[in-house]
Design a protein around this motif. Structure first.
Motif, short mmCIF file in Angstrom:
data_model
loop_
_atom_site.label_atom_id
_atom_site.label_comp_id
_atom_site.label_asym_id
_atom_site.label_seq_id
_atom_site.Cartn_x
_atom_site.Cartn_y
_atom_site.Cartn_z
N LEU A 111 -67.53 25.01 -68.38
CA LEU A 111 -68.69 24.23 -67.93
C LEU A 111 -68.59 23.80 -66.47
N GLU A 112 -67.71 24.43 -65.72
CA GLU A 112 -67.57 24.08 -64.30
C GLU A 112 -68.50 24.95 -63.47
N TYR A 113 -69.60 24.37 -63.06
CA TYR A 113 -70.60 25.09 -62.27
C TYR A 113 -70.67 24.49 -60.87
N PRO A 114 -70.92 25.31 -59.87
CA PRO A 114 -70.98 24.80 -58.50
C PRO A 114 -72.20 23.92 -58.27
N ASP A 115 -72.14 23.14 -57.24
CA ASP A 115 -73.28 22.30 -56.87
C ASP A 115 -74.42 23.21 -56.41
N ASN A 116 -75.63 22.68 -56.51
CA ASN A 116 -76.84 23.42 -56.12
C ASN A 116 -76.95 24.74 -56.89
N HIS A 117 -76.77 24.62 -58.21
CA HIS A 117 -76.82 25.80 -59.07
C HIS A 117 -77.70 25.52 -60.28
N ILE A 118 -78.42 26.56 -60.71
CA ILE A 118 -79.25 26.50 -61.92
C ILE A 118 -78.65 27.46 -62.93
N GLU A 119 -78.26 26.95 -64.09
CA GLU A 119 -77.64 27.79 -65.11
C GLU A 119 -78.51 27.86 -66.36
N SER A 120 -78.86 29.08 -66.75
CA SER A 120 -79.60 29.33 -67.98
C SER A 120 -78.66 29.99 -68.97
N ASP A 121 -78.34 29.28 -70.05
CA ASP A 121 -77.38 29.81 -71.02
C ASP A 121 -77.63 29.09 -72.34
N ASN A 122 -78.03 29.83 -73.38
CA ASN A 122 -78.34 29.17 -74.64
C ASN A 122 -77.12 28.57 -75.31
N ARG A 123 -75.91 28.93 -74.85
CA ARG A 123 -74.71 28.31 -75.43
C ARG A 123 -74.46 26.91 -74.90
N LEU A 124 -75.15 26.49 -73.86
CA LEU A 124 -74.97 25.13 -73.34
C LEU A 124 -75.30 24.08 -74.40
N VAL A 125 -76.16 24.42 -75.34
CA VAL A 125 -76.56 23.43 -76.35
C VAL A 125 -75.40 23.03 -77.25
N TRP A 126 -74.32 23.80 -77.26
CA TRP A 126 -73.15 23.47 -78.07
C TRP A 126 -72.16 22.61 -77.30
N PHE A 127 -72.48 22.28 -76.05
CA PHE A 127 -71.56 21.50 -75.21
C PHE A 127 -72.24 20.27 -74.61
N LEU A 128 -73.22 19.73 -75.30
CA LEU A 128 -74.01 18.65 -74.73
C LEU A 128 -73.17 17.41 -74.43
N GLY A 129 -72.26 17.08 -75.32
CA GLY A 129 -71.42 15.91 -75.09
C GLY A 129 -70.56 16.05 -73.85
N THR A 130 -70.02 17.24 -73.64
CA THR A 130 -69.18 17.48 -72.47
C THR A 130 -70.01 17.50 -71.19
N LEU A 131 -71.21 18.08 -71.25
CA LEU A 131 -72.09 18.04 -70.09
C LEU A 131 -72.39 16.60 -69.69
N ASP A 132 -72.60 15.75 -70.70
CA ASP A 132 -72.88 14.34 -70.45
C ASP A 132 -71.71 13.68 -69.73
N GLN A 133 -70.49 14.04 -70.10
CA GLN A 133 -69.30 13.45 -69.49
C GLN A 133 -69.04 14.00 -68.09
N MET A 134 -69.30 15.28 -67.88
CA MET A 134 -68.94 15.92 -66.62
C MET A 134 -69.93 15.68 -65.49
N TYR A 135 -71.21 15.53 -65.84
CA TYR A 135 -72.25 15.49 -64.81
C TYR A 135 -73.11 14.25 -64.95
N ASP A 136 -73.16 13.45 -63.87
CA ASP A 136 -73.95 12.22 -63.92
C ASP A 136 -75.44 12.55 -63.79
N ASP A 137 -76.26 11.69 -64.36
CA ASP A 137 -77.70 11.94 -64.40
C ASP A 137 -78.34 11.96 -63.01
N GLU A 138 -77.75 11.24 -62.09
CA GLU A 138 -78.35 11.14 -60.74
C GLU A 138 -78.40 12.50 -60.05
N ASN A 139 -77.42 13.35 -60.33
CA ASN A 139 -77.33 14.64 -59.64
C ASN A 139 -77.48 15.83 -60.59
#
Length: 203
Positions: free
Chosen positions: A41-69
């Motif tokens: 789940l390590e994606y560079p800044d200024n990047h748009i990622e389309s991946d249907n598997r992201l829905v299985w990592f929602l909790g980790t996305l919440d921890q890794m990336y703040d809502d402001e950015n």
């Protein structure tokens, strides 16, 4: 800023990612981390990622990336069309619906066609409900529906505060792409045989 496209799959994510390549100052990718374990789940800044598997990592996305950015897109399509699409590709080497049936639902027997379709429907509903719940406490997101793709895509751009070449974006959105090799062969003899005798291919 990072933009994550959350979707069940079979909903135009490849087309969406292609259109996003024309957004200024952002890179865009579709399933760019497929096959990765470390750094999944390590994606560079200024990047748009389309991946249907992201829905299985929602909790980790919440921890890794703040809502402001971070901005999220809930990419949707008619649920029954998604379920049918998954059922049609059930026999693929990698099919999340089949793994959902055997691995999550713990069904041991080979399904019949109706059971496979019911599994696909449950998968679609489950992912949709999980994404809806995840986004319910956020404001940094937009819904893009395949049924109104062009209109919703530009609403997403406005909500996310991004700019791009709208003529090129329209061109990309009007060129529907599919990651389903069986869908691309609908006019071929092999596809017709698979459709006619599809139950033989279920496992």
């Amino acid at each position: 800023m990072r933009i994550f496209v959350l979707t069940t799959g079979r909903s135009g994510s490849t087309t969406f990612a292609e259109a996003c390549t024309h957004i200024e100052g952002m890179t865009s990718g579709h399933e760019t981390h497929a096959g990765m374990i470390k750094g999944r789940l390590e994606y560079p800044d200024n990047h748009i990622e389309s991946d249907n598997r992201l829905v299985w990592f929602l909790g980790t996305l919440d921890q890794m990336y703040d809502d402001e950015n971070t901005f999220y897109v809930h990419l949707t399509r008619d649920a029954e069309k998604i379920a049918l699409s998954y059922r049609d590709r059930w026999q693929g080497a990698i099919c999340v619906a089949r793994h959902f049936y055997h691995g999550i639902l713990m069904c041991r027997r080979k399904p019949d066609m109706e059971s496979a379709l019911d599994t696909c429907r449950l998968l679609v509903d489950t992912v949709h409900d999980n994404v809806t719940f995840f986004l319910s406490r956020r404001q940094n997101w937009a819904t893009v529906r395949m049924e109104s793709l062009e209109e919703d895509f530009f609403k997403f751009m406005d909500a996310a505060g991004v700019q791009g070449d709208r003529d090129k974006i329209l061109g990309a959105l009007r060129t529907v792409k599919s990651g389903n090799k069986y869908a691309r062969k609908k006019k071929g003899l092999l596809y017709k045989l698979r459709s006619l005798y599809s139950s033989r291919f279920l496992r």
